[in-house]
Design a protein around this motif. Structure first.
Motif, PDB file in Angstrom:
ATOM      1  N   TYR A  59      -5.706  -2.049  -6.122  1.00  0.00           N
ATOM      2  CA  TYR A  59      -4.544  -2.907  -5.923  1.00  0.00           C
ATOM      3  C   TYR A  59      -4.920  -4.358  -6.160  1.00  0.00           C
ATOM      4  N   CYS A  60      -4.026  -5.080  -6.816  1.00  0.00           N
ATOM      5  CA  CYS A  60      -4.252  -6.504  -6.993  1.00  0.00           C
ATOM      6  C   CYS A  60      -2.911  -7.206  -7.133  1.00  0.00           C
ATOM      7  N   THR A  61      -2.930  -8.507  -6.889  1.00  0.00           N
ATOM      8  CA  THR A  61      -1.735  -9.330  -7.002  1.00  0.00           C
ATOM      9  C   THR A  61      -1.452  -9.586  -8.486  1.00  0.00           C
ATOM     10  N   PRO A  62      -0.266 -10.108  -8.813  1.00  0.00           N
ATOM     11  CA  PRO A  62       0.042 -10.384 -10.221  1.00  0.00           C
ATOM     12  C   PRO A  62      -0.968 -11.294 -10.908  1.00  0.00           C
ATOM     13  N   ASP A  63      -1.645 -12.160 -10.131  1.00  0.00           N
ATOM     14  CA  ASP A  63      -2.634 -13.034 -10.753  1.00  0.00           C
ATOM     15  C   ASP A  63      -4.031 -12.426 -10.786  1.00  0.00           C
ATOM     16  N   GLY A  64      -4.145 -11.131 -10.399  1.00  0.00           N
ATOM     17  CA  GLY A  64      -5.406 -10.412 -10.551  1.00  0.00           C
ATOM     18  C   GLY A  64      -6.304 -10.385  -9.342  1.00  0.00           C
ATOM     19  N   ARG A  65      -5.893 -10.975  -8.217  1.00  0.00           N
ATOM     20  CA  ARG A  65      -6.727 -10.953  -7.014  1.00  0.00           C
ATOM     21  C   ARG A  65      -6.638  -9.592  -6.339  1.00  0.00           C
ATOM     22  N   ILE A 120       0.831  -1.194   0.000  1.00  0.00           N
ATOM     23  CA  ILE A 120       0.000   0.000   0.000  1.00  0.00           C
ATOM     24  C   ILE A 120       0.869   1.249   0.000  1.00  0.00           C
ATOM     25  N   ASN A 121       0.380   2.320  -0.629  1.00  0.00           N
ATOM     26  CA  ASN A 121       1.113   3.580  -0.689  1.00  0.00           C
ATOM     27  C   ASN A 121       0.852   4.422   0.550  1.00  0.00           C
ATOM     28  N   THR A 122       1.814   5.267   0.907  1.00  0.00           N
ATOM     29  CA  THR A 122       1.624   6.201   2.007  1.00  0.00           C
ATOM     30  C   THR A 122       0.436   7.113   1.716  1.00  0.00           C
ATOM     31  N   ARG A 123      -0.221   7.540   2.791  1.00  0.00           N
ATOM     32  CA  ARG A 123      -1.378   8.427   2.782  1.00  0.00           C
ATOM     33  C   ARG A 123      -2.661   7.750   2.299  1.00  0.00           C
ATOM     34  N   GLU A 153       6.606   4.442  -0.468  1.00  0.00           N
ATOM     35  CA  GLU A 153       6.521   5.882  -0.701  1.00  0.00           C
ATOM     36  C   GLU A 153       6.203   6.116  -2.169  1.00  0.00           C
ATOM     37  N   SER A 154       4.981   6.528  -2.435  1.00  0.00           N
ATOM     38  CA  SER A 154       4.590   6.800  -3.813  1.00  0.00           C
ATOM     39  C   SER A 154       3.391   7.724  -3.818  1.00  0.00           C
ATOM     40  N   ASP A 155       3.381   8.667  -4.754  1.00  0.00           N
ATOM     41  CA  ASP A 155       2.271   9.597  -4.885  1.00  0.00           C
ATOM     42  C   ASP A 155       1.259   9.129  -5.916  1.00  0.00           C
ATOM     43  N   ASN A 156       1.631   8.101  -6.668  1.00  0.00           N
ATOM     44  CA  ASN A 156       0.768   7.663  -7.754  1.00  0.00           C
ATOM     45  C   ASN A 156       0.231   6.271  -7.470  1.00  0.00           C
ATOM     46  N   LYS A 157      -1.080   6.132  -7.589  1.00  0.00           N
ATOM     47  CA  LYS A 157      -1.695   4.825  -7.447  1.00  0.00           C
ATOM     48  C   LYS A 157      -1.618   4.066  -8.766  1.00  0.00           C
ATOM     49  N   PRO A 158      -1.630   2.755  -8.716  1.00  0.00           N
ATOM     50  CA  PRO A 158      -1.628   1.995  -9.960  1.00  0.00           C
ATOM     51  C   PRO A 158      -2.857   2.325 -10.797  1.00  0.00           C
ATOM     52  N   SER A 159      -2.676   2.447 -12.079  1.00  0.00           N
ATOM     53  CA  SER A 159      -3.784   2.766 -12.965  1.00  0.00           C
ATOM     54  C   SER A 159      -4.556   1.504 -13.297  1.00  0.00           C
ATOM     55  N   SER A 160      -5.719   1.720 -13.953  1.00  0.00           N
ATOM     56  CA  SER A 160      -6.556   0.582 -14.306  1.00  0.00           C
ATOM     57  C   SER A 160      -5.895  -0.319 -15.336  1.00  0.00           C
ATOM     58  N   SER A 161      -4.812   0.173 -15.960  1.00  0.00           N
ATOM     59  CA  SER A 161      -4.134  -0.634 -16.969  1.00  0.00           C
ATOM     60  C   SER A 161      -3.395  -1.817 -16.366  1.00  0.00           C
ATOM     61  N   THR A 162      -3.297  -1.871 -15.031  1.00  0.00           N
ATOM     62  CA  THR A 162      -2.619  -2.997 -14.394  1.00  0.00           C
ATOM     63  C   THR A 162      -3.433  -4.276 -14.488  1.00  0.00           C
ATOM     64  N   GLY A 163      -4.733  -4.146 -14.899  1.00  0.00           N
ATOM     65  CA  GLY A 163      -5.559  -5.330 -15.065  1.00  0.00           C
ATOM     66  C   GLY A 163      -6.372  -5.669 -13.838  1.00  0.00           C
ATOM     67  N   CYS A 164      -6.449  -4.790 -12.827  1.00  0.00           N
ATOM     68  CA  CYS A 164      -7.257  -5.047 -11.646  1.00  0.00           C
ATOM     69  C   CYS A 164      -8.738  -4.919 -12.004  1.00  0.00           C
ATOM     70  N   ASN A 165      -9.514  -5.917 -11.638  1.00  0.00           N
ATOM     71  CA  ASN A 165     -10.956  -5.883 -11.857  1.00  0.00           C
ATOM     72  C   ASN A 165     -11.628  -6.006 -10.508  1.00  0.00           C
ATOM     73  N   CYS A 166     -11.665  -4.893  -9.773  1.00  0.00           N
ATOM     74  CA  CYS A 166     -12.141  -4.897  -8.388  1.00  0.00           C
ATOM     75  C   CYS A 166     -13.481  -4.183  -8.235  1.00  0.00           C
ATOM     76  N   HIS A 167     -14.192  -3.980  -9.341  1.00  0.00           N
ATOM     77  CA  HIS A 167     -15.515  -3.353  -9.318  1.00  0.00           C
ATOM     78  C   HIS A 167     -15.508  -1.985  -8.642  1.00  0.00           C
ATOM     79  N   GLY A 168     -14.385  -1.284  -8.771  1.00  0.00           N
ATOM     80  CA  GLY A 168     -14.309   0.067  -8.238  1.00  0.00           C
ATOM     81  C   GLY A 168     -14.073   0.156  -6.757  1.00  0.00           C
ATOM     82  N   HIS A 169     -13.768  -0.975  -6.110  1.00  0.00           N
ATOM     83  CA  HIS A 169     -13.597  -0.969  -4.654  1.00  0.00           C
ATOM     84  C   HIS A 169     -12.140  -1.087  -4.236  1.00  0.00           C
ATOM     85  N   SER A 170     -11.203  -1.206  -5.160  1.00  0.00           N
ATOM     86  CA  SER A 170      -9.783  -1.250  -4.856  1.00  0.00           C
ATOM     87  C   SER A 170      -8.992  -0.963  -6.124  1.00  0.00           C
TER      88      SER A 170
END
Length: 427
Positions: free
Chosen positions: A375-381, A263-266, A356-373
């Motif tokens: 962040y996901c693991t490499p296998d998409g969880r 998780i990122n700071t803040r 330490e990061s100001d930028n969250k992962p973008s949707s291009s990472t392949g996370c399909n969390c229905h808008g509730h997260s």
């Protein structure tokens, strides 16, 4: 001020070797899960500081180690503040060194070191303290006021599973979190029964948080009969139908939301743990075996919420929320469930890595969390599901909530009690 104290070397009665023979430690060529304490018997004097060593063979980073006191009081060991060098991890063993200042006679007794690994294996070893000699006083060159401050200092530190009494001058300074708002004055000033503590527990529609409702008992007017919550599972029948003594059992862990989270700071961290027991367990959290957010107080940044399943009062979900997370929140989070019948820790712990990061992962990472997260693991969880959702893809509402988490809005899941109240008064 740096605490000054007199440390007296303990006399070892047991002269066990520091390691076990290799043949005893291996099963089919593998290091077997095993716990050894050093020493096993220790002669002590009141006032001295002693060091306890617990060695776990065959453990790993997910292994939980805890010291408990068995005699004369059954409780977590009142160990001194830990340092970074107290725990050593190698390929074959984990060594945990803990210190106890024997400023209270009740600290002299029998202790157990228990280790639990992520495969569900558990092993323990016992250390016995034997009192010898006379009381070791604190340094006499200190002033009386300073000696009093030092003497009371360690007793003033509540354990992570305790709350602090308001009047700490006389009587108990700390009591179990499970005891708060149970109908009994466990703090001498009764502060554990204040509304601020009752608000931390699940609310009921027909009876107070500090009460237990007898299942089949009614008064002459047909109203439910309630007794103090502290009387449930106390060994005596307080309800006329004896329902307060039915099904009493210590907690078991049902599920824990995540094993590892990055998780990122803040950002806001939300993790959950579900347990079952009778009486309804209290879910508590620890960070690196200490307090959450460092000081152990609810400073508005960290909250621990409890929600009971509306169809099963023995099932409770604890939700830990840490807002504006920072580097000090990095580490191992332990979930513990406690009631009057015992306690248990979830296995494995949840490992939180703060970056330490100001930028969250973008949707291009392949996370399909229905808008509730995001962040996901490499296998998409999905990780760190928000908005009261759970599941590999944040696709379900959490226990005690109802709705369709797949709609993709922050309000997909609504609290069942809130829904019920809305329908009750919606004429």
């Amino acid at each position: 001020m740096q605490q000054q104290q007199q440390t007296v070397c303990a006399t070892y009665i047991s002269h066990e070797a520091t390691t076990l023979p290799t043949a005893r430690l291996k099963v089919d060529g593998q290091i077997r899960f095993h716990v050894v304490v050093k020493p096993t018997v220790l002669q002590v004097q009141r006032g001295q500081q002693v060091e306890l060593t617990c060695i776990v063979y065959g453990g790993n980073l997910n292994t939980s180690i805890v010291w408990t006191q068995d005699k004369p009081k059954r409780r977590y060991a009142l160990t001194d503040r830990a340092s970074k060098n107290d725990k050593e991890i190698t390929a074959s063993q984990i060594t945990l060194r803990s210190r106890i200042t024997l400023d209270d006679p009740s600290k002299i007794g029998q202790y157990t070191c228990t280790a639990l690994d992520d495969a569900g294996n558990a092993h323990s070893a016992v250390l016995t303290m034997q009192k010898s000699g006379s009381y070791v006083p604190r340094p006499k060159h200190l002033s009386g006021v300073l000696r009093k401050r030092i003497t009371n200092h360690r007793n003033d530190i509540c354990q992570p599973n305790e709350i602090s009494c308001s009047n700490r001058i006389q009587g108990r300074k700390c009591v179990e979190k499970y005891w708060m708002c149970d109908g009994d004055r466990d703090c001498d000033d009764g502060s554990d029964e204040e509304q601020r503590y009752c608000d931390l527990l699940p609310q009921h529609r027909y009876y107070k948080t500090s009460e237990f409702q007898c299942v089949g008992a009614n008064d002459t007017y047909g109203n439910p009969v309630c007794v103090r919550r502290s009387l449930q599972c106390d060994g005596y029948n307080d309800c006329s139908d004896h329902s307060d003594e039915v099904g009493c059992v210590k907690p078991t862990i049902i599920s824990i939301s995540h094993r590892q989270i990055r998780i990122n700071t803040r950002d806001t961290l939300i993790i959950q743990c579900t347990a079952r027991g009778t009486p309804t367990p209290y879910i508590n959290w620890r960070l690196n075996w200490g307090h959450i957010c460092g000081d152990g107080s609810d400073n508005g940044r960290c909250t621990m919420e409890q929600s009971i399943d509306t169809h099963d009062p023995s099932l409770v979900t604890g939700t830990l929320t840490v807002r504006s997370i920072n580097a000090n929140d990095d580490g191992t989070y332990s979930c513990e469930a406690r009631n009057s019948q015992g306690f248990i820790f979830a296995i494995p712990d949840t490992l939180i890595t703060v970056t330490e990061s100001d930028n969250k992962p973008s949707s291009s990472t392949g996370c399909n969390c229905h808008g509730h997260s995001s962040y996901c693991t490499p296998d998409g969880r999905c990780q760190n599901c928000q908005h009261d959702t759970v599941g590999y893809y944040c696709e379900y509402c959490n226990t005690g909530y109802r709705g369709d988490a797949r709609l993709g809005t922050p309000h997909d899941c609504q609290l069942l009690l809130a829904v019920s109240n809305q329908s009750l008064y919606s004429d």
